[in-house]
Design a protein around this motif. Structure first.
Motif, PDB file in Angstrom:
ATOM      1  N   PRO A  28       6.161  22.764 -24.894  1.00 20.92           N
ATOM      2  CA  PRO A  28       5.797  23.409 -23.624  1.00 20.92           C
ATOM      3  C   PRO A  28       5.901  22.502 -22.411  1.00 20.92           C
ATOM      4  O   PRO A  28       5.356  22.833 -21.362  1.00 20.92           O
ATOM      5  CB  PRO A  28       4.345  23.816 -23.881  1.00 20.92           C
ATOM      6  CG  PRO A  28       3.818  22.741 -24.790  1.00 20.92           C
ATOM      7  CD  PRO A  28       4.981  22.376 -25.684  1.00 20.92           C
ATOM      8  N   TRP A  29       6.583  21.373 -22.555  1.00 16.30           N
ATOM      9  CA  TRP A  29       6.967  20.593 -21.378  1.00 16.30           C
ATOM     10  C   TRP A  29       8.288  19.908 -21.695  1.00 16.30           C
ATOM     11  O   TRP A  29       8.570  19.567 -22.846  1.00 16.30           O
ATOM     12  CB  TRP A  29       5.899  19.550 -20.990  1.00 16.30           C
ATOM     13  CG  TRP A  29       5.718  18.421 -21.954  1.00 16.30           C
ATOM     14  CD1 TRP A  29       6.438  17.242 -22.002  1.00 16.30           C
ATOM     15  CD2 TRP A  29       4.761  18.335 -23.029  1.00 16.30           C
ATOM     16  NE1 TRP A  29       5.988  16.442 -23.033  1.00 16.30           N
ATOM     17  CE2 TRP A  29       4.956  17.088 -23.678  1.00 16.30           C
ATOM     18  CE3 TRP A  29       3.764  19.192 -23.505  1.00 16.30           C
ATOM     19  CZ2 TRP A  29       4.195  16.684 -24.769  1.00 16.30           C
ATOM     20  CZ3 TRP A  29       3.010  18.790 -24.596  1.00 16.30           C
ATOM     21  CH2 TRP A  29       3.225  17.557 -25.216  1.00 16.30           C
ATOM     22  N   PRO A  30       9.136  19.708 -20.693  1.00 16.86           N
ATOM     23  CA  PRO A  30      10.316  18.883 -20.855  1.00 16.86           C
ATOM     24  C   PRO A  30      10.020  17.473 -20.362  1.00 16.86           C
ATOM     25  O   PRO A  30       9.011  17.223 -19.710  1.00 16.86           O
ATOM     26  CB  PRO A  30      11.330  19.563 -19.929  1.00 16.86           C
ATOM     27  CG  PRO A  30      10.477  20.057 -18.792  1.00 16.86           C
ATOM     28  CD  PRO A  30       9.135  20.427 -19.400  1.00 16.86           C
ATOM     29  N   ASN A  31      10.912  16.547 -20.685  1.00 21.52           N
ATOM     30  CA  ASN A  31      10.796  15.192 -20.161  1.00 21.52           C
ATOM     31  C   ASN A  31       9.492  14.544 -20.642  1.00 21.52           C
ATOM     32  O   ASN A  31       9.056  14.799 -21.754  1.00 21.52           O
ATOM     33  CB  ASN A  31      10.919  15.199 -18.639  1.00 21.52           C
ATOM     34  CG  ASN A  31      11.647  13.978 -18.113  1.00 21.52           C
ATOM     35  OD1 ASN A  31      11.057  12.908 -18.000  1.00 21.52           O
ATOM     36  ND2 ASN A  31      12.932  14.126 -17.809  1.00 21.52           N
ATOM     37  N   ARG A  32       8.851  13.739 -19.792  1.00 19.72           N
ATOM     38  CA  ARG A  32       7.734  12.908 -20.244  1.00 19.72           C
ATOM     39  C   ARG A  32       6.400  13.310 -19.617  1.00 19.72           C
ATOM     40  O   ARG A  32       6.356  13.712 -18.463  1.00 19.72           O
ATOM     41  CB  ARG A  32       8.007  11.440 -19.891  1.00 19.72           C
ATOM     42  CG  ARG A  32       9.200  10.866 -20.600  1.00 19.72           C
ATOM     43  CD  ARG A  32       9.684   9.578 -19.970  1.00 19.72           C
ATOM     44  NE  ARG A  32      10.782   9.021 -20.772  1.00 19.72           N
ATOM     45  CZ  ARG A  32      12.057   9.372 -20.603  1.00 19.72           C
ATOM     46  NH1 ARG A  32      12.393  10.235 -19.667  1.00 19.72           N
ATOM     47  NH2 ARG A  32      12.989   8.844 -21.385  1.00 19.72           N
ATOM     48  N   ILE A  33       5.334  13.146 -20.403  1.00 24.53           N
ATOM     49  CA  ILE A  33       3.985  13.044 -19.861  1.00 24.53           C
ATOM     50  C   ILE A  33       3.614  11.572 -19.950  1.00 24.53           C
ATOM     51  O   ILE A  33       3.568  10.995 -21.051  1.00 24.53           O
ATOM     52  CB  ILE A  33       2.974  13.901 -20.634  1.00 24.53           C
ATOM     53  CG1 ILE A  33       3.330  15.383 -20.538  1.00 24.53           C
ATOM     54  CG2 ILE A  33       1.558  13.653 -20.108  1.00 24.53           C
ATOM     55  CD1 ILE A  33       2.406  16.291 -21.343  1.00 24.53           C
ATOM     56  N   VAL A  34       3.398  10.944 -18.814  1.00 21.91           N
ATOM     57  CA  VAL A  34       3.136   9.505 -18.767  1.00 21.91           C
ATOM     58  C   VAL A  34       1.862   9.177 -19.549  1.00 21.91           C
ATOM     59  O   VAL A  34       0.809   9.798 -19.343  1.00 21.91           O
ATOM     60  CB  VAL A  34       3.024   9.026 -17.315  1.00 21.91           C
ATOM     61  CG1 VAL A  34       2.549   7.573 -17.256  1.00 21.91           C
ATOM     62  CG2 VAL A  34       4.374   9.164 -16.613  1.00 21.91           C
ATOM     63  N   ASP A  35       1.965   8.245 -20.477  1.00 23.52           N
ATOM     64  CA  ASP A  35       0.854   7.817 -21.345  1.00 23.52           C
ATOM     65  C   ASP A  35       0.318   8.947 -22.220  1.00 23.52           C
ATOM     66  O   ASP A  35      -0.684   8.755 -22.921  1.00 23.52           O
ATOM     67  CB  ASP A  35      -0.307   7.230 -20.521  1.00 23.52           C
ATOM     68  CG  ASP A  35       0.099   6.007 -19.715  1.00 23.52           C
ATOM     69  OD1 ASP A  35       0.871   5.191 -20.254  1.00 23.52           O
ATOM     70  OD2 ASP A  35      -0.333   5.882 -18.558  1.00 23.52           O
ATOM     71  N   GLY A  36       0.974  10.103 -22.199  1.00 22.37           N
ATOM     72  CA  GLY A  36       0.505  11.247 -22.970  1.00 22.37           C
ATOM     73  C   GLY A  36      -0.787  11.844 -22.464  1.00 22.37           C
ATOM     74  O   GLY A  36      -1.398  12.670 -23.140  1.00 22.37           O
ATOM     75  N   ARG A  37      -1.209  11.452 -21.248  1.00 27.97           N
ATOM     76  CA  ARG A  37      -2.492  11.918 -20.708  1.00 27.97           C
ATOM     77  C   ARG A  37      -2.271  12.792 -19.480  1.00 27.97           C
ATOM     78  O   ARG A  37      -1.385  12.524 -18.656  1.00 27.97           O
ATOM     79  CB  ARG A  37      -3.380  10.726 -20.333  1.00 27.97           C
ATOM     80  CG  ARG A  37      -3.823   9.883 -21.513  1.00 27.97           C
ATOM     81  CD  ARG A  37      -5.000   8.970 -21.110  1.00 27.97           C
ATOM     82  NE  ARG A  37      -4.615   8.028 -20.081  1.00 27.97           N
ATOM     83  CZ  ARG A  37      -4.182   6.792 -20.320  1.00 27.97           C
ATOM     84  NH1 ARG A  37      -4.067   6.361 -21.569  1.00 27.97           N
ATOM     85  NH2 ARG A  37      -3.869   5.975 -19.328  1.00 27.97           N
TER      86      ARG A  37
END
Length: 316
Positions: free
Chosen positions: A59-68
């Motif tokens: 449900p998201w593309p690319n990155r979530i920084v630090d996974g947070r």
């Protein structure tokens, strides 16, 4: 009982000179050809898909920084799936088997459920339809929030385009984008929007020109559209043949990646295709409050849906 290939159940499509095979794991575009010519970098059916090649991202593309990230007053942590950079990469659906709910000779609709889990406590039904016509392969991705609470959402796909013989360095690229998202060199953390002419040799492809040695792993926005509101990017070889991707306002961002590998030419995947990913939202969009621009993150209300689509077609 026949064994299912490692990339999942295979769905072969054909229309005119186009042929495609969709693999069930990640609703992935495994092959796409026109007149026998590859338009994307393929992979084998009984192969663990190389990275996210051809995958549907949700449900998201690319990155979530630090996974947070924070959403509606609560803090969340998702698993770090890009350990070298310490991020959560490309969502939760790319290794789920999608199952067919409608299929014909030239189309297939696949469905999977992203179940509520720690870090993403919402249930989202994801449907991906691939349809071949005389102008190429269209993929649409629809999310339906079947949770009782609003959910953050974003999507994209990850095809690696092939213009013809050779490698990325040999091809000509056209992308009508006027802004590029700068990122830190080590972890690719968003670091502000700039005009593409801040480094024209690397980022300005508003006029078609060779990619050459440019190394790109950046998101672009401020996309010029045609009279119908569509954006078109083109990749061609020296003969003028190649491939194009077209998408609409549902994807105000696009990621471009020249497939540079850490070990360079020693890696067979080094610069063999140009990843071009129309995205509904920017990198790290779930942390929208951190950024002074519209990241495009979608909030799906309970029972609501959102759809994005794009088309890959042959040139020449």
């Amino acid at each position: 009982m026949a064994r299912t290939p490692l990339s999942g159940t295979q769905h072969a499509l054909r229309a005119g000179d186009y042929e495609a095979i969709i693999a069930g794991v990640g609703a992935s575009l495994r092959t796409l050809t026109h007149g026998g010519r590859d338009l994307v970098v393929p992979f084998d059916a009984d192969e663990v898909r190389p990275g996210h090649r051809g995958a549907t991202l949700a449900p998201w593309p690319n990155r979530i920084v630090d996974g947070r990230y924070a959403f509606e007053g609560a803090d969340y942590q998702v698993p770090l799936t890009e350990p070298a950079r310490g991020h959560a990469l490309h969502g939760l659906a790319s290794w789920i088997e999608f199952h067919p709910i409608d299929k014909g000779a030239s189309h297939v609709t696949l469905e999977a459920v992203v179940e509520a889990q720690k870090g993403y406590p919402w249930r989202i039904v994801v449907r991906s339809t691939y349809a071949l016509t005389s102008i190429g392969l269209t993929q649409s991705v629809t999310a339906l929030n079947v949770s009782a609470q609003p959910a953050p959402w974003g999507t994209s796909a990850h095809p690696y385009l092939v213009a013809g013989e050779g490698h990325v360095d040999d091809w000509t690229f056209e992308l009508p984008a006027t802004q590029v998202l700068q990122v830190t060199p080590d972890r690719l953390i968003p670091d502000g929007l700039t005009k593409v002419d801040v480094d024209a040799a690397r980022f300005d492809f508003r006029t078609a020109r060779p990619i050459g040695a440019a190394e790109i792993d950046h998101a672009f926005t401020a996309l010029a559209t045609d009279a119908d509101g569509a954006v078109t990017a083109r990749l061609t070889d020296a003969s003028g043949s190649g491939v194009e991707v077209e998408w609409d306002a549902a994807c105000p961002w696009v990621q471009v990646y020249t497939s540079d590998q850490p070990t360079g030419a020693a890696d067979p995947a080094h610069r063999i295709g140009l990843a071009l990913e129309p995205m509904t939202c920017a990198p790290d969009a779930f942390n929208a409050d951190r950024y002074p621009y519209d990241t495009g993150m979608i909030t799906l209300e309970p029972g609501a849906s959102a759809t994005a689509r794009w088309r890959i077609g042959a040139i020449g």
